[in-house]
Write a protein that holds these residues in place. Structure first.
Motif, PDB file in Angstrom:
ATOM      1  N   SER A   1      -7.313  -7.870   4.401  1.00 19.20           N
ATOM      2  CA  SER A   1      -8.505  -7.821   5.249  1.00 19.20           C
ATOM      3  C   SER A   1      -8.611  -6.525   6.024  1.00 19.20           C
ATOM      4  CB  SER A   1      -8.507  -9.007   6.223  1.00 19.20           C
ATOM      5  OG  SER A   1      -7.381  -8.943   7.088  1.00 19.20           O
ATOM      6  N   ARG A   2      -7.543  -5.720   6.046  1.00 17.86           N
ATOM      7  CA  ARG A   2      -7.537  -4.443   6.749  1.00 17.86           C
ATOM      8  C   ARG A   2      -7.674  -3.271   5.767  1.00 17.86           C
ATOM      9  NH1 ARG A   2      -6.248  -4.713  11.998  1.00 17.86           N
ATOM     10  NH2 ARG A   2      -5.592  -2.522  12.054  1.00 17.86           N
ATOM     11  N   ALA A   3      -8.245  -3.527   4.618  1.00 19.01           N
ATOM     12  CA  ALA A   3      -8.451  -2.497   3.603  1.00 19.01           C
ATOM     13  C   ALA A   3      -9.852  -2.628   3.014  1.00 19.01           C
ATOM     14  CB  ALA A   3      -7.406  -2.604   2.501  1.00 19.01           C
ATOM     15  N   ILE A   4     -10.395  -1.509   2.563  1.00 17.56           N
ATOM     16  CA  ILE A   4     -11.680  -1.508   1.855  1.00 17.56           C
ATOM     17  C   ILE A   4     -11.544  -0.617   0.625  1.00 17.56           C
ATOM     18  CG2 ILE A   4     -12.974  -1.869   3.990  1.00 17.56           C
ATOM     19  CD1 ILE A   4     -13.910   1.118   3.686  1.00 17.56           C
TER      20      ILE A   4
ATOM     21  N   ARG B   1      -3.026   3.912  -2.923  1.00 20.36           N
ATOM     22  CA  ARG B   1      -3.084   2.966  -4.027  1.00 20.36           C
ATOM     23  C   ARG B   1      -2.440   1.632  -3.671  1.00 20.36           C
ATOM     24  NH1 ARG B   1      -6.448   4.778  -8.276  1.00 20.36           N
ATOM     25  NH2 ARG B   1      -6.157   7.038  -8.511  1.00 20.36           N
ATOM     26  N   VAL B   2      -2.976   0.587  -4.268  1.00 18.36           N
ATOM     27  CA  VAL B   2      -2.380  -0.742  -4.180  1.00 18.36           C
ATOM     28  C   VAL B   2      -1.254  -0.828  -5.199  1.00 18.36           C
ATOM     29  CG1 VAL B   2      -2.784  -3.213  -4.425  1.00 18.36           C
ATOM     30  CG2 VAL B   2      -4.571  -1.749  -3.431  1.00 18.36           C
ATOM     31  N   LEU B   3      -0.033  -1.125  -4.745  1.00 20.68           N
ATOM     32  CA  LEU B   3       1.102  -1.311  -5.654  1.00 20.68           C
ATOM     33  C   LEU B   3       1.247  -2.767  -6.076  1.00 20.68           C
ATOM     34  CD1 LEU B   3       3.797   0.966  -3.951  1.00 20.68           C
ATOM     35  CD2 LEU B   3       2.188   1.545  -5.788  1.00 20.68           C
ATOM     36  N   LYS B   4       1.054  -3.673  -5.121  1.00 22.20           N
ATOM     37  CA  LYS B   4       1.101  -5.116  -5.387  1.00 22.20           C
ATOM     38  C   LYS B   4       0.004  -5.766  -4.544  1.00 22.20           C
ATOM     39  CE  LYS B   4       6.119  -5.333  -6.145  1.00 22.20           C
ATOM     40  NZ  LYS B   4       7.399  -5.970  -5.694  1.00 22.20           N
ATOM     41  N   SER B   5      -0.485  -6.907  -5.005  1.00 25.06           N
ATOM     42  CA  SER B   5      -1.550  -7.580  -4.259  1.00 25.06           C
ATOM     43  C   SER B   5      -1.346  -9.085  -4.260  1.00 25.06           C
ATOM     44  CB  SER B   5      -2.915  -7.249  -4.871  1.00 25.06           C
ATOM     45  OG  SER B   5      -3.946  -7.922  -4.176  1.00 25.06           O
ATOM     46  N   GLU B   6      -1.492  -9.667  -3.079  1.00 28.20           N
ATOM     47  CA  GLU B   6      -1.506 -11.121  -2.915  1.00 28.20           C
ATOM     48  C   GLU B   6      -2.934 -11.636  -2.758  1.00 28.20           C
ATOM     49  OE1 GLU B   6       2.740 -11.239  -0.423  1.00 28.20           O
ATOM     50  OE2 GLU B   6       0.827 -11.556   0.615  1.00 28.20           O
ATOM     51  N   SER B   7      -3.898 -10.757  -2.934  1.00 27.19           N
ATOM     52  CA  SER B   7      -5.297 -11.089  -2.681  1.00 27.19           C
ATOM     53  C   SER B   7      -6.130 -10.889  -3.944  1.00 27.19           C
ATOM     54  CB  SER B   7      -5.848 -10.197  -1.566  1.00 27.19           C
ATOM     55  OG  SER B   7      -7.246 -10.287  -1.472  1.00 27.19           O
TER      56      SER B   7
ATOM     57  N   PHE C   1       0.837  -1.201   0.000  1.00 24.70           N
ATOM     58  CA  PHE C   1       0.000   0.000   0.000  1.00 24.70           C
ATOM     59  C   PHE C   1       0.866   1.242   0.000  1.00 24.70           C
ATOM     60  CE2 PHE C   1      -2.141   3.183   2.824  1.00 24.70           C
ATOM     61  CZ  PHE C   1      -3.217   3.500   2.007  1.00 24.70           C
ATOM     62  N   GLN C   2       0.533   2.199  -0.879  1.00 21.23           N
ATOM     63  CA  GLN C   2       1.223   3.488  -0.902  1.00 21.23           C
ATOM     64  C   GLN C   2       0.232   4.585  -0.557  1.00 21.23           C
ATOM     65  OE1 GLN C   2       3.863   4.316  -4.148  1.00 21.23           O
ATOM     66  NE2 GLN C   2       3.575   6.508  -4.013  1.00 21.23           N
ATOM     67  N   PRO C   3       0.377   5.224   0.605  1.00 18.48           N
ATOM     68  CA  PRO C   3      -0.565   6.280   1.000  1.00 18.48           C
ATOM     69  C   PRO C   3      -0.498   7.487   0.065  1.00 18.48           C
ATOM     70  CG  PRO C   3       0.714   5.497   2.880  1.00 18.48           C
ATOM     71  CD  PRO C   3       1.363   4.937   1.662  1.00 18.48           C
ATOM     72  N   GLU C   4      -1.663   8.024  -0.245  1.00 17.05           N
ATOM     73  CA  GLU C   4      -1.773   9.284  -0.992  1.00 17.05           C
ATOM     74  C   GLU C   4      -2.152  10.439  -0.085  1.00 17.05           C
ATOM     75  OE1 GLU C   4      -3.806   9.158  -5.047  1.00 17.05           O
ATOM     76  OE2 GLU C   4      -4.630   7.387  -4.060  1.00 17.05           O
ATOM     77  N   LEU C   5      -3.066  10.171   0.821  1.00 21.11           N
ATOM     78  CA  LEU C   5      -3.596  11.213   1.696  1.00 21.11           C
ATOM     79  C   LEU C   5      -3.801  10.628   3.085  1.00 21.11           C
ATOM     80  CD1 LEU C   5      -4.703  14.169   1.817  1.00 21.11           C
ATOM     81  CD2 LEU C   5      -6.966  13.203   1.335  1.00 21.11           C
ATOM     82  N   ALA C   6      -3.286  11.312   4.089  1.00 21.92           N
ATOM     83  CA  ALA C   6      -3.432  10.866   5.478  1.00 21.92           C
ATOM     84  C   ALA C   6      -4.097  11.974   6.282  1.00 21.92           C
ATOM     85  CB  ALA C   6      -2.073  10.508   6.075  1.00 21.92           C
TER      86      ALA C   6
ATOM     87  N   LEU D   1      -8.821   2.373   1.247  1.00 21.54           N
ATOM     88  CA  LEU D   1      -8.584   2.865   2.603  1.00 21.54           C
ATOM     89  C   LEU D   1      -7.974   1.701   3.370  1.00 21.54           C
ATOM     90  CD1 LEU D   1     -11.033   4.835   4.868  1.00 21.54           C
ATOM     91  CD2 LEU D   1      -9.932   2.776   5.718  1.00 21.54           C
ATOM     92  N   ALA D   2      -6.825   1.912   3.980  1.00 22.72           N
ATOM     93  CA  ALA D   2      -6.140   0.843   4.719  1.00 22.72           C
ATOM     94  C   ALA D   2      -5.782   1.333   6.110  1.00 22.72           C
ATOM     95  CB  ALA D   2      -4.876   0.390   3.985  1.00 22.72           C
ATOM     96  N   VAL D   3      -5.821   0.405   7.063  1.00 24.04           N
ATOM     97  CA  VAL D   3      -5.531   0.745   8.462  1.00 24.04           C
ATOM     98  C   VAL D   3      -4.429  -0.183   8.965  1.00 24.04           C
ATOM     99  CG1 VAL D   3      -6.459   1.032  10.775  1.00 24.04           C
ATOM    100  CG2 VAL D   3      -7.946   1.422   8.794  1.00 24.04           C
TER     101      VAL D   3
END
Length: 322
Positions: A105-108, A71-77, A35-40, A87-89
């Motif tokens: 599971s910690r992202a929507i 943004r998602v850079l890579k995904s295993e899901s 995950f690469q944050p854009e806005l926090a 949105l990721a926590v």
């Protein structure tokens, strides 16, 4: 890549670390996304690390940011594809990185309908929605919300949506009391003026049915919540507490037959998506909360403003470099 380092109380710097040293917010074997944050966005719980003098919240490199979209850079899901906005926590506020691995599971997904800054408010709003499920039916109840910072204001707006009769916003900051009325408070009170419990009792014919403690930290107001709640009422301690709380009149709470509830760790399958839906469908207007925006290079100034509650600051956004 960069990582945040709260190297001294009220002092922040960026340091360079390899991705492998960033805290992974996932259990072993759990599908992850890079995950690469854009806005926090700054949260009151981030201040525990910024202030730097809570033994139970000693900061480490990578703390403390946790409200963020990117943004998602890579995904295993199978749930997410590279390039998708989510949105990721992270775990334990370990989100102050240029990028990091986090459990899918910690992202929507981010709903594209609202502005991105408003969609980001689904994270704090989701924590309110989760806590609301622990309370009695809100319809026709008298509710006092202690603290009208970002979380208290989300409580105020949510209580209005759910049909509370009286919503009393309590805060010492005049600008926040003004926004409280915008968000749905029927009355606002300054806790420094007069007897707060008596004022709430007068407005509610004997005390609030429900009192929300949305202050937390060392400034917590649990004793005032006990005084403001009617016999047989409910207190929700929502603010993040210190390890122990001294000076709480528990015998008074006992004699009033009060119910004290806490809330943490919302459901990513239900609460955060519902919060995103509320915002996207304009059921709840979060725009009045979004008061300031800074580039990452100015994050020290952003934290100082947020900590001091200056210039009407409520939600302070941070643009992350891309």
């Amino acid at each position: 890549m960069f990582a945040g380092d709260f190297f001294a109380p009220h002092q922040i710097r960026l340091v360079d670390i390899p991705l492998e040293e960033a805290r992974v917010s996932a259990e072993p074997g759990e599908p992850r996304i890079l995950f690469q944050p854009e806005l926090a966005c700054l949260c009151g719980s981030d201040l525990l690390f910024y202030e730097g003098d809570y033994p139970e919240y000693r900061p480490h490199v990578g703390q403390s940011l946790h409200e963020m979209v990117g943004r998602v850079l890579k995904s295993e899901s199978d749930r997410f594809q590279p390039g998708e906005r989510v949105l990721a926590v992270p775990y334990e506020h370990f989100g102050f990185y240029e990028r990091y691995w986090v459990a899918a599971s910690r992202a929507i997904p981010v709903d594209p309908r609202p502005p991105l800054a408003q969609a980001l408010m689904a994270q704090p709003l989701g924590t309110v929605i989760y806590a609301l499920k622990k309370l009695p039916d809100i319809l026709d109840r008298d509710v006092a919300v202690m603290g009208q910072g970002p979380m208290g204001l989300l409580w105020t707006a949510s209580l209005r949506n759910l049909g509370a009769r009286n919503i009393i916003g309590v805060d010492p900051v005049a600008e926040r009391r003004e926004v409280s009325r915008q968000m749905g408070a029927t009355e606002v009170l300054d806790p420094g003026e007069g007897n707060l419990a008596e004022a709430i009792a007068e407005l509610t014919e004997g005390g609030a049915d429900i009192v929300i403690e949305a202050v937390g930290h060392r400034e917590q107001v649990l004793p005032q919540c006990i005084d403001a709640c009617r016999p047989g009422g409910t207190i929700l301690f929502f603010g993040v507490p210190t390890e122990t709380i001294d000076g709480v009149p528990m015998r008074r709470a006992f004699l009033k037959n009060l119910r004290i509830v806490t809330s943490v760790n919302p459901d990513f399958r239900r609460d955060f998506p519902l919060a995103m839906q509320w915002i996207a469908e304009k059921r709840l207007d979060v725009a009045p909360l979004l008061t300031h925006r800074y580039d990452l290079a100015e994050i020290g100034s952003a934290f100082e403003l947020f900590h001091a509650k200056r210039d009407g600051a409520i939600k302070v956004l941070i643009d992350m470099p891309q």
